[in-house]
Motif scaffolding. Structure first.
Motif, PDB file in Angstrom:
ATOM      1  N   THR A  91       0.854  -1.268   0.142  1.00  0.00           N
ATOM      2  CA  THR A  91       0.075   0.040   0.339  1.00  0.00           C
ATOM      3  C   THR A  91       0.796   1.482  -0.047  1.00  0.00           C
ATOM      4  O   THR A  91       1.064   1.968  -1.048  1.00  0.00           O
ATOM      5  CB  THR A  91      -0.948  -0.118   1.208  1.00  0.00           C
ATOM      6  N   ASP A  92       1.456   1.779   1.140  1.00  0.00           N
ATOM      7  CA  ASP A  92       2.260   2.707   1.151  1.00  0.00           C
ATOM      8  C   ASP A  92       2.961   2.858   2.572  1.00  0.00           C
ATOM      9  O   ASP A  92       2.889   1.750   3.548  1.00  0.00           O
ATOM     10  CB  ASP A  92       1.696   4.241   0.884  1.00  0.00           C
ATOM     11  N   GLN A  93       4.003   3.638   2.771  1.00  0.00           N
ATOM     12  CA  GLN A  93       4.916   3.754   3.671  1.00  0.00           C
ATOM     13  C   GLN A  93       4.204   4.146   4.941  1.00  0.00           C
ATOM     14  O   GLN A  93       4.487   3.643   6.054  1.00  0.00           O
ATOM     15  CB  GLN A  93       6.298   4.827   3.747  1.00  0.00           C
ATOM     16  N   ALA A  94       3.262   5.131   4.921  1.00  0.00           N
ATOM     17  CA  ALA A  94       2.449   5.381   6.131  1.00  0.00           C
ATOM     18  C   ALA A  94       1.684   4.275   6.822  1.00  0.00           C
ATOM     19  O   ALA A  94       1.503   4.124   7.897  1.00  0.00           O
ATOM     20  CB  ALA A  94       1.525   6.636   5.932  1.00  0.00           C
ATOM     21  N   SER A  95       1.132   3.638   5.894  1.00  0.00           N
ATOM     22  CA  SER A  95       0.423   2.263   6.260  1.00  0.00           C
ATOM     23  C   SER A  95       1.130   1.272   6.980  1.00  0.00           C
ATOM     24  O   SER A  95       1.017   0.773   8.018  1.00  0.00           O
ATOM     25  CB  SER A  95      -0.218   1.430   5.191  1.00  0.00           C
ATOM     26  N   LEU A  96       2.536   1.069   6.433  1.00  0.00           N
ATOM     27  CA  LEU A  96       3.475   0.293   6.930  1.00  0.00           C
ATOM     28  C   LEU A  96       3.820   0.664   8.464  1.00  0.00           C
ATOM     29  O   LEU A  96       3.978  -0.162   9.451  1.00  0.00           O
ATOM     30  CB  LEU A  96       4.568   0.097   6.215  1.00  0.00           C
ATOM     31  N   LEU A 139      15.231  -1.275   1.190  1.00  0.00           N
ATOM     32  CA  LEU A 139      13.718  -1.417   1.651  1.00  0.00           C
ATOM     33  C   LEU A 139      13.648  -1.721   3.106  1.00  0.00           C
ATOM     34  O   LEU A 139      14.873  -1.846   3.700  1.00  0.00           O
ATOM     35  CB  LEU A 139      13.133  -2.862   0.896  1.00  0.00           C
ATOM     36  N   PRO A 140      12.665  -1.672   3.663  1.00  0.00           N
ATOM     37  CA  PRO A 140      12.725  -1.666   5.074  1.00  0.00           C
ATOM     38  C   PRO A 140      12.655  -3.081   5.643  1.00  0.00           C
ATOM     39  O   PRO A 140      11.946  -3.378   6.547  1.00  0.00           O
ATOM     40  CB  PRO A 140      11.252  -1.081   5.499  1.00  0.00           C
ATOM     41  N   TYR A 141      13.560  -3.818   5.241  1.00  0.00           N
ATOM     42  CA  TYR A 141      13.931  -5.329   5.394  1.00  0.00           C
ATOM     43  C   TYR A 141      14.189  -5.376   7.097  1.00  0.00           C
ATOM     44  O   TYR A 141      13.524  -6.079   7.957  1.00  0.00           O
ATOM     45  CB  TYR A 141      14.943  -6.040   4.807  1.00  0.00           C
ATOM     46  N   GLU A 142      15.173  -4.390   7.454  1.00  0.00           N
ATOM     47  CA  GLU A 142      15.582  -4.476   8.986  1.00  0.00           C
ATOM     48  C   GLU A 142      14.435  -3.976   9.783  1.00  0.00           C
ATOM     49  O   GLU A 142      14.197  -4.724  11.050  1.00  0.00           O
ATOM     50  CB  GLU A 142      16.781  -3.474   8.762  1.00  0.00           C
ATOM     51  N   GLU A 143      13.742  -3.154   9.427  1.00  0.00           N
ATOM     52  CA  GLU A 143      12.720  -2.401  10.147  1.00  0.00           C
ATOM     53  C   GLU A 143      11.593  -3.533  10.583  1.00  0.00           C
ATOM     54  O   GLU A 143      11.211  -3.936  11.654  1.00  0.00           O
ATOM     55  CB  GLU A 143      12.032  -1.318   9.639  1.00  0.00           C
ATOM     56  N   VAL A 144      11.040  -4.280   9.410  1.00  0.00           N
ATOM     57  CA  VAL A 144      10.147  -5.395   9.424  1.00  0.00           C
ATOM     58  C   VAL A 144      10.878  -6.454  10.309  1.00  0.00           C
ATOM     59  O   VAL A 144      10.081  -7.024  10.961  1.00  0.00           O
ATOM     60  CB  VAL A 144       9.803  -5.774   8.095  1.00  0.00           C
TER      61      VAL A 144
END
Length: 359
Positions: free
Chosen positions: A189-194, A282-287
């Motif tokens: 969807t988008d970064q805000a949703s994530l 990509l936000p691999y580390e964050e996820v």
């Protein structure tokens, strides 16, 4: 109460979300039925079946059946047995099937409805977070020994009645399982949703926060399935994380990992491949950090048999001419389909395994 209308080629249907609405099912039905068969499992039935039954005035044509909980019940034997029960109870083409439970019940009872006398109406009554995904979009199926959901159909419900109160009794592993799909939906969807989903601490999750995430996830899914009801194009994006996820479920045996736990590992794997193929960050580390904080089983030993997992991935429904197609991300909110060769997949599984160990 929140309502979301989903348009389908067969008929439109409404997703109704609220608290305490499980005992009001009769009010959500738009026509009279000759009989009703409620399908649930031994865990959900003990908690909520009486509440659903209490919502009907005439009980002589209201039947129910309880199956064993778990992915193992989504098989051909249980499917056949439910058809037998429907016939023994005298259900006809003007009968209704109600799926009261999580994704297994929704998929199984929905497929029974799709095939009983060539199709009868059914209602989804999801009782898990994960089922916010499986109850929307009309995919119904059972598993085959070769892979998950290989026998099924596209068959929309006439209604989805989602009582948020039923989510308060979920065990921790089911909360994790459901949130893996919410992460997936946020990523496409988008970064805000994530960012919003990754703020959730699953050990102290407020219903108000969960409601926001469920509403967002359902809206993302309903928007996509209305564009592509039968998965010819953009609906495939909803399979982010599922190529390896389904393979892990099948390889390790249904029930060892929950569906969402397997999808969580598959989602990280898709991010890992995407970063390499598209040379992006990509936000691999964050996820990963969020999943680790919330006790997802991010164990490298689960993916050590790369040859067997690739074989399982080849049985995936998205495989074409034995070529494995994966949903990857060019960026958050920009999913794409890509063919990944067996050789590349083996290398990626190896490098992904090392990355999990180092984390």
């Amino acid at each position: 109460m929140e309502e979301i209308v989903v348009k389908s080629s067969m008929h439109d249907y409404t997703i109704s979300m609220g608290e305490g609405i499980r005992s009001q099912l009769n009010g959500f039905l738009k026509k009279d039925y000759s009989s009703i068969l409620i399908v649930t499992d031994d865990k959900v039935g003990n908690l909520y079946l009486d509440d659903v039954l209490a919502g009907f005035n005439l009980k002589e044509n209201i039947f129910y059946t309880i199956i064993k909980s778990g992915e193992q019940s989504k098989d051909i034997d249980t499917f056949y047995r439910l058809h037998t029960i429907a016939l023994e109870k005298g259900l006809d083409r003007n009968s209704l099937v109600v799926a009261l439970g999580g994704g297994v019940i929704g998929d199984l009872a929905g497929f029974v409805a799709a095939t009983f006398m060539r199709g009868v109406d059914y209602v989804q009554m999801p009782t898990t977070i994960l089922a916010h995904d499986s109850s929307v979009g009309g995919k119904v199926a059972i598993n085959h020994a070769y892979g998950k959901n290989l026998i099924g159909n596209f068959y929309p419900p006439v209604a989805v009645v989602y009582d948020m109160e039923t989510l308060t009794t979920l065990p921790k592993e089911e909360v994790r399982s459901g949130y893996a799909e919410l992460v997936k939906e946020a990523l496409i969807t988008d970064q805000a949703s994530l960012n919003s989903v990754l703020e959730a601490n699953l050990n102290r999750l407020a219903i108000s926060q969960l409601s926001i995430h469920l509403n967002s996830g359902i809206r993302t899914k309903s928007f996509i399935v209305q564009q592509d009801e039968k998965e010819a194009g953009v609906r495939k994006y909803l399979n982010l994380g599922h190529t390896l996820g389904h393979a892990l479920e099948s390889y390790h045996g249904y029930g060892k990992l929950t569906h969402g736990e397997a999808v969580a590992i598959g989602t990280l794997f898709a991010l890992h491949i995407s970063e390499d193929i598209f040379t992006i960050k990509l936000p691999y580390e964050e996820v990963y950090s969020w999943m680790n904080l919330n006790y997802y089983p991010l164990n490298a030993n689960l993916i050590e048999d790369s040859d067997a997992l690739i074989k399982k991935m080849k049985a995936d429904k998205k495989t074409v001419d034995t070529k494995i197609q994966m949903v990857l991300l060019e960026s958050v909110g920009k999913p794409v389909n890509r063919i990944v060769s067996d050789e590349a997949l083996k290398d990626y599984l190896h490098s992904f395994s090392k990355r999990l160990v180092k984390a």
